[in-house]
Scaffold this motif. Structure first.
Motif, PDB file in Angstrom:
ATOM      1  N   CYS A  58       0.855  -1.278   0.020  1.00 34.08           N
ATOM      2  CA  CYS A  58       0.088   0.023  -0.026  1.00 34.08           C
ATOM      3  C   CYS A  58       1.053   0.989  -0.014  1.00 34.08           C
ATOM      4  N   GLY A  61      -3.121   5.798   1.008  1.00 34.92           N
ATOM      5  CA  GLY A  61      -4.850   5.292   1.356  1.00 34.92           C
ATOM      6  C   GLY A  61      -4.957   4.702   2.367  1.00 34.92           C
ATOM      7  N   ARG A  62      -5.943   3.783   2.347  1.00 34.77           N
ATOM      8  CA  ARG A  62      -6.279   2.709   3.386  1.00 34.77           C
ATOM      9  C   ARG A  62      -7.264   1.649   2.974  1.00 34.77           C
ATOM     10  N   GLU A  81      -2.489   0.622   5.686  1.00 37.00           N
ATOM     11  CA  GLU A  81      -2.381   1.973   5.451  1.00 37.00           C
ATOM     12  C   GLU A  81      -1.058   2.115   4.366  1.00 37.00           C
ATOM     13  N   ALA A 105     -11.520  -0.837   0.099  1.00 39.07           N
ATOM     14  CA  ALA A 105     -10.789   0.299   0.027  1.00 39.07           C
ATOM     15  C   ALA A 105     -11.635   1.140   0.934  1.00 39.07           C
ATOM     16  N   THR A 109      -7.287   4.477  -2.666  1.00 43.23           N
ATOM     17  CA  THR A 109      -6.063   3.816  -2.133  1.00 43.23           C
ATOM     18  C   THR A 109      -4.975   3.346  -3.601  1.00 43.23           C
TER      19      THR A 109
END
Length: 229
Positions: A58, A61-62, A81, A105, A109
């Motif tokens: 990643c 984003g998350r 994250e 999401a 992301t």
């Protein structure tokens, strides 16, 4: 290589500094196979029992990883994250099995996706990559087990206070509905709303539409450490 791909590779290197220590040839191999999918908020990353075609890093984003009970209740396992990887994706690839949960999401992301075949090749041939994957997997597994411990041994009130304080940051604002918070802590909306309503009467929080504002961080910190039911 396009300007966008170059920019994404630079972002990837900033989010995962260990990549800068790879031998030039290995960095080049990684740059050739890496793809950079973008997920919109609410878009599915993995479905339950789906295959894992990529090792995912990643960049920003998350995503939220969760299980859903037969009754439809969602239980959050953990979030991923920027600068993080997904422990269950790693487990899925290492065991060559399917994904044992669901992943969605929570906001836009950007991911780096390394195809499974390349992942296994790098694990076999690039010690630095292998060391990162295994050390990161061990760390994330410990984090996931801590989440399981919280579900088993902490009260709903403790888990809710912890989640609010973790989400709020310096702004003291949590942009989530009561239902989303309930899913995060493995509870139901009615119980979360009852606690939040009680805390609002005490002047600790303000409940708004899709948002909780913290007015008394110290009071919530006390509830976080208290074992009251």
């Amino acid at each position: 290589m396009s300007t966008i791909e170059t920019s994404n590779l630079e972002r990837l290197g900033a989010a995962f500094p260990f990549l800068g220590a790879l031998a030039p040839g290995d960095r080049e191999r990684l740059s050739r196979v890496a793809r950079f999918p973008v997920l919109a908020a609410g878009e599915v990353a993995y479905e339950l029992d789906a295959p894992c075609p990529n090792y995912l890093l990643c960049i920003e984003g998350r995503t939220r990883v969760f299980r859903t009970s037969e009754g439809g209740r969602e239980v959050r396992l953990y979030t991923v994250e920027g600068g993080g990887t997904c422990v269950l994706t790693t487990q899925c690839l290492l065991s060559r099995s399917t994904f044992p949960a669901e992943s969605v999401a929570e906001r836009r992301t950007l991911l780096a996706a390394v195809p499974a075949a390349s992942f296994h090749l790098f694990m076999a041939e690039v010690p630095l990559f292998r060391d990162f994957v295994l050390a990161d997997y061990a760390k994330l597994l410990g984090t996931m087990l801590s989440s399981v411990d919280a579900l088993a041994f902490q009260t709903v009130e403790q888990r809710l206070a912890r989640r609010l304080l973790a989400e709020a940051g310096d702004a003291l604002v949590v942009d989530k509905t009561h239902q989303q918070l309930a899913s995060d802590i493995g509870s139901v909306r009615e119980i979360v709303s009852r606690h939040l309503g009680g805390w609002e009467k005490k002047g600790w929080v303000v409940n708004l539409r899709g948002q909780v504002r913290i007015l008394d961080r110290a009071a919530l910190a006390t509830r976080r450490a208290t074992a009251d039911a």
